[in-house]
Design a protein around this motif. Structure first.
Motif, PDB file in Angstrom:
ATOM      1  N   TRP A  30      39.287  34.869  39.770  1.00 12.27           N
ATOM      2  CA  TRP A  30      38.924  35.763  40.870  1.00 12.27           C
ATOM      3  C   TRP A  30      39.465  37.159  40.588  1.00 12.27           C
ATOM      4  O   TRP A  30      40.638  37.314  40.212  1.00 12.27           O
ATOM      5  CB  TRP A  30      39.485  35.239  42.190  1.00 12.27           C
ATOM      6  CG  TRP A  30      38.804  33.992  42.670  1.00 12.27           C
ATOM      7  CD1 TRP A  30      37.902  33.230  41.985  1.00 12.27           C
ATOM      8  CD2 TRP A  30      38.987  33.356  43.938  1.00 12.27           C
ATOM      9  NE1 TRP A  30      37.496  32.158  42.743  1.00 12.27           N
ATOM     10  CE2 TRP A  30      38.147  32.204  43.952  1.00 12.27           C
ATOM     11  CE3 TRP A  30      39.764  33.636  45.062  1.00 12.27           C
ATOM     12  CZ2 TRP A  30      38.083  31.353  45.052  1.00 12.27           C
ATOM     13  CZ3 TRP A  30      39.702  32.780  46.159  1.00 12.27           C
ATOM     14  CH2 TRP A  30      38.867  31.661  46.146  1.00 12.27           C
ATOM     15  N   HIS A  31      38.603  38.160  40.772  1.00 10.80           N
ATOM     16  CA  HIS A  31      39.007  39.528  40.423  1.00 10.80           C
ATOM     17  C   HIS A  31      38.472  40.553  41.411  1.00 10.80           C
ATOM     18  O   HIS A  31      37.672  40.229  42.299  1.00 10.80           O
ATOM     19  CB  HIS A  31      38.534  39.866  39.005  1.00 10.80           C
ATOM     20  CG  HIS A  31      37.040  39.933  38.851  1.00 10.80           C
ATOM     21  ND1 HIS A  31      36.339  41.100  39.075  1.00 10.80           N
ATOM     22  CD2 HIS A  31      36.116  39.006  38.512  1.00 10.80           C
ATOM     23  CE1 HIS A  31      35.050  40.871  38.866  1.00 10.80           C
ATOM     24  NE2 HIS A  31      34.888  39.607  38.526  1.00 10.80           N
ATOM     25  N   ALA A  32      38.912  41.797  41.226  1.00 10.49           N
ATOM     26  CA  ALA A  32      38.548  42.881  42.141  1.00 10.49           C
ATOM     27  C   ALA A  32      37.850  44.025  41.408  1.00 10.49           C
ATOM     28  O   ALA A  32      37.854  45.168  41.872  1.00 10.49           O
ATOM     29  CB  ALA A  32      39.797  43.405  42.851  1.00 10.49           C
ATOM     30  N   TYR A  61      33.826  37.989  41.518  1.00 12.51           N
ATOM     31  CA  TYR A  61      34.237  39.226  42.210  1.00 12.51           C
ATOM     32  C   TYR A  61      34.488  38.913  43.684  1.00 12.51           C
ATOM     33  O   TYR A  61      33.618  38.400  44.377  1.00 12.51           O
ATOM     34  CB  TYR A  61      33.150  40.292  42.067  1.00 12.51           C
ATOM     35  CG  TYR A  61      33.414  41.556  42.858  1.00 12.51           C
ATOM     36  CD1 TYR A  61      34.492  42.381  42.543  1.00 12.51           C
ATOM     37  CD2 TYR A  61      32.578  41.935  43.913  1.00 12.51           C
ATOM     38  CE1 TYR A  61      34.732  43.550  43.256  1.00 12.51           C
ATOM     39  CE2 TYR A  61      32.816  43.096  44.634  1.00 12.51           C
ATOM     40  CZ  TYR A  61      33.897  43.896  44.302  1.00 12.51           C
ATOM     41  OH  TYR A  61      34.128  45.043  45.014  1.00 12.51           O
ATOM     42  N   LYS A  62      35.698  39.247  44.177  1.00 11.25           N
ATOM     43  CA  LYS A  62      36.072  38.917  45.547  1.00 11.25           C
ATOM     44  C   LYS A  62      36.319  40.140  46.422  1.00 11.25           C
ATOM     45  O   LYS A  62      36.864  40.037  47.519  1.00 11.25           O
ATOM     46  CB  LYS A  62      37.343  38.046  45.552  1.00 11.25           C
ATOM     47  CG  LYS A  62      37.212  36.734  44.780  1.00 11.25           C
ATOM     48  CD  LYS A  62      36.139  35.821  45.346  1.00 11.25           C
ATOM     49  CE  LYS A  62      36.574  35.164  46.636  1.00 11.25           C
ATOM     50  NZ  LYS A  62      35.597  34.126  47.069  1.00 11.25           N
ATOM     51  N   TYR A  65      41.187  44.945  46.015  1.00 13.26           N
ATOM     52  CA  TYR A  65      42.452  44.282  45.680  1.00 13.26           C
ATOM     53  C   TYR A  65      43.012  43.494  46.872  1.00 13.26           C
ATOM     54  O   TYR A  65      43.328  42.310  46.740  1.00 13.26           O
ATOM     55  CB  TYR A  65      43.481  45.314  45.217  1.00 13.26           C
ATOM     56  CG  TYR A  65      43.304  45.814  43.799  1.00 13.26           C
ATOM     57  CD1 TYR A  65      43.021  44.946  42.745  1.00 13.26           C
ATOM     58  CD2 TYR A  65      43.466  47.158  43.501  1.00 13.26           C
ATOM     59  CE1 TYR A  65      42.887  45.408  41.450  1.00 13.26           C
ATOM     60  CE2 TYR A  65      43.331  47.636  42.205  1.00 13.26           C
ATOM     61  CZ  TYR A  65      43.052  46.761  41.180  1.00 13.26           C
ATOM     62  OH  TYR A  65      42.924  47.230  39.897  1.00 13.26           O
ATOM     63  N   THR A  68      40.829  40.435  47.608  1.00 14.35           N
ATOM     64  CA  THR A  68      40.963  39.393  46.589  1.00 14.35           C
ATOM     65  C   THR A  68      42.246  38.596  46.792  1.00 14.35           C
ATOM     66  O   THR A  68      42.250  37.362  46.720  1.00 14.35           O
ATOM     67  CB  THR A  68      40.949  40.011  45.176  1.00 14.35           C
ATOM     68  OG1 THR A  68      39.721  40.735  44.998  1.00 14.35           O
ATOM     69  CG2 THR A  68      41.064  38.951  44.094  1.00 14.35           C
ATOM     70  N   VAL A  85      44.063  34.695  39.459  1.00 14.41           N
ATOM     71  CA  VAL A  85      43.696  35.711  40.442  1.00 14.41           C
ATOM     72  C   VAL A  85      44.288  37.055  40.013  1.00 14.41           C
ATOM     73  O   VAL A  85      45.432  37.126  39.551  1.00 14.41           O
ATOM     74  CB  VAL A  85      44.170  35.337  41.868  1.00 14.41           C
ATOM     75  CG1 VAL A  85      45.690  35.179  41.928  1.00 14.41           C
ATOM     76  CG2 VAL A  85      43.711  36.375  42.886  1.00 14.41           C
TER      77      VAL A  85
END
Length: 438
Positions: A30-32, A61-62, A65, A68, A85
Motif C-alpha cells: 500500500w502506497h501514497a 494506491y491508498k 500519506y 494511507t 505500507v
C-alpha cells in the motif's frame, strides 16, 4: 525434428509459467504515490515480478500519506493489513511505538537469510529510520531533502545571472524582490513550510528542534524551535509577504502550481519535485542549488535532513510470505532500481552505489543540479541536531506549526508569538504521546 523439439520446449516453458502463476504468493504494497510517481511504483513492482515466479508484488494506491497510514492501521486491526505500507517520515515515532505491529527490516532480512549490508546506505537516510544502536526498522524508499529551485527566465528578465542562485537568505530576498520588480507575479514560495523553514532550517544551521537529540534519546522531550534565529527568519519573511516577495501557496506541496506555472522566481521544496518542475518549465529553464543559510547564525551550513517516506513491514501474515517481502526489499534497494527511481523522480538514491551509477551514466551532466540533494545530506557528518527528528504525534504537531505560520503570513501574529504558541501546543501533544508510550 528441430521444430518439434523447440515446440516441446516452448510448451513446457508455457506450462511451467502457468503453473508458477497459479502458485504465486501475492505481496500487498500500500502506497501514497499518485500520478507519475504511481506509474514508476507500478513499474518497479512489475520489474520485480519478472525476476521470479514465486511472488507477485501488488502495489495499491491508498491516497495521501495520512490516508494511507489510517487505512493500514484500520486494516491491521481487522487482521487484513498489507505486507508493506508506505509511511511518511513524520510517522516514524508512532510506528516505532506500535509494538507487535511492525516487523523490523533488520529482523526480516536476518530471518529470511537475505543479504543485507547497512553500510551500503547513505548515512543520513539509514540513520533516520534506525534504532539508536543502528538497527534498521523500515526500508528507506522515497527519501528527499529540500533544495532551492529557480526560474532562469524570470531571473534573466530581472537582470540577474540565471545560472547562479543565492547562497544566503538575505541574498534570496534581494533577488526575489528584483524579480517581482521586473514583472514576476511572485518572488519566492515555500513548499512543505514546516519541513523546509523550521525543521531543515534547524538542521542546516545545527540548531535543535527538540531536546534529547531531537527525540532520538527518548519521549520525554521539549520542543525548541522557537529560538531567535528561526523567529528572525520568519519575521523577515512576514515582511516579504507585503510586496509579493513571498507568496504563500498552501500547505504541503500546494504551492507547486505557483512555481511550475511560471509565476514564482524561487521555490524551496522537496528534491522529489525536481522532475515535475523540469517537465513543466523545461529542464534547461530550472536552476537548482543548495538551501540558503543565515550567515549571522552559522559560517557554513551543516547538513540537511530527509523527508519523504519509508516502507514498513507489518506483522500478521503467514511466515512463508515474508520471504517474498525480504526478496522484494533486496530488489528495491539494488543500484539499478534506486538509480531509476532517483533519476525519474528527483528523490535521493538510498545507497551510495545508486548515486555512483547515476553519475557514471552521465545523468548529472545532462541534468545539472540533480545531485544537490545528496550533497546536502552528506555535506558534513550529522550532529545530534542534524541526524533527523524522532517526534511523537508529529503529524498533529506539523498541523499546529502550519496554523501558526499561516497566522504570521496573514498578519494576525508576529513570528515570536506564533512560534512560542506552536511550541506550547506541540509540547502538550508530546506529553500525551509520552503518557501513552511509557
Amino acid at each position: 525434428m528441430t521444430r518439434i523439439l523447440l515446440s516441446s520446449v516452448a510448451a513446457a516453458a508455457m506450462f511451467a509459467s502457468a503453473s508458477g502463476a497459479q502458485a504465486q504468493t501475492e505481496i500487498q504494497w500500500w502506497h501514497a504515490m499518485g500520478g507519475n510517481l504511481g506509474e514508476t511504483v507500478n513499474e518497479i513492482a512489475a520489474g520485480f515480478n519478472k525476476t521470479q515466479t514465486e511472488y507477485k508484488v501488488v502495489p495499491v494506491y491508498k491516497g495521501s500519506y495520512p490516508e494511507t497510514l489510517t487505512a493500514a492501521i484500520a486494516a491491521f486491526r481487522a487482521k487484513q493489513g498489507p505486507h508493506i505500507v508506505q509511511v511518511f517520515e513524520v510517522g516514524t515515532a508512532n510506528m516505532m511505538a506500535a509494538k507487535g505491529a511492525v516487523y523490523p527490516i533488520y529482523q526480516l532480512m536476518a530471518d529470511a537469510k537475505e543479504p543485507f549490508d547497512p553500510k551500503a546506505f547513505i548515512g543520513p537516510v539509514y540513520g533516520y529510520y534506525s534504532t539508536t544502536d543502528g538497527k534498521l526498522l523500515s526500508m528507506p524508499f522515497n527519501s528527499s531533502t529540500p533544495v532551492l529551485s529557480w526560474n532562469k527566465e524570470l531571473l534573466s528578465k530581472a537582470g540577474l545571472d540565471p545560472n547562479k542562485g543565492p547562497t544566503t537568505w538575505p541574498e534570496l530576498g534581494e533577488m526575489a524582490k528584483k524579480a517581482v520588480a521586473a514583472g514576476a507575479k511572485c518572488g519566492f514560495t515555500p513548499q512543505w513550510q514546516t519541513w523546509t523553514l523550521i525543521e531543515n532550517y534547524g538542521a542546516w544551521h545545527n540548531l535543535p528542534y527538540a531536546t534529547k537529540q531531537n527525540g532520538f534519546g527518548g519521549t520525554d522531550i521539549e520542543l525548541k524551535f522557537n529560538d531567535e534565529p528561526r523567529i528572525k527568519l520568519i519575521q523577515m519573511m512576514a515582511g516579504w509577504t507585503k510586496d509579493k516577495t513571498l507568496v504563500y501557496g498552501g500547505r504541503e506541496n500546494k504551492s507547486d502550481p505557483l512555481f511550475n506555472g511560471g509565476d514564482c522566481a524561487f521555490r524551496i521544496g522537496s528534491s522529489g519535485s525536481s522532475a515535475g518542475a523540469e517537465k513543466a518549465l523545461g529542464a534547461d529553464k530550472v536552476g537548482v542549488g543548495m538551501m540558503p543559510y543565515s550567515p549571522d547564525v552559522i559560517a557554513k551550513p551543516q547538513n540537511s535532513i530527509i523527508g519523504g517516506a519509508t516502507l514498513w513491514v507489518l506483522q500478521g501474515r503467514p511466515k512463508e510470505e515474508y520471504k517474498g517481502v525480504a526478496k522484494f526489499m533486496t530488489f528495491l534497494a539494488s543500484a539499478p532500481v534506486q538509480a531509476k527511481w532517483h533519476q525519474e523522480t528527483g528523490y535521493v538514491p538510498i545507497t551510495t552505489a545508486a548515486a555512483e551509477l547515476t553519475e557514471k551514466e552521465g545523468f548529472y551532466k545532462k541534468f545539472p543540479g540533480r545531485d544537490i540533494a545528496v550533497k546536502e545530506l552528506t555535506l558534513n557528518p550529522p550532529t545530534d541536531n542534524s541526524k533527523g527528528l524522532r517526534i511523537g504525534n508529529f503529524v498533529q504537531i506539523r498541523d499546529i506549526v502550519d496554523e501558526e505560520l499561516e497566522s504570521v503570513w496573514s498578519g494576525k501574529k508576529d513570528a515570536k508569538t506564533a512560534l512560542d504558541e506552536a511550541v506550547k501546543r506541540g509540547n502538550e501533544l508530546l506529553r500525551k504521546f509520552e503518557a501513552a508510550n511509557k
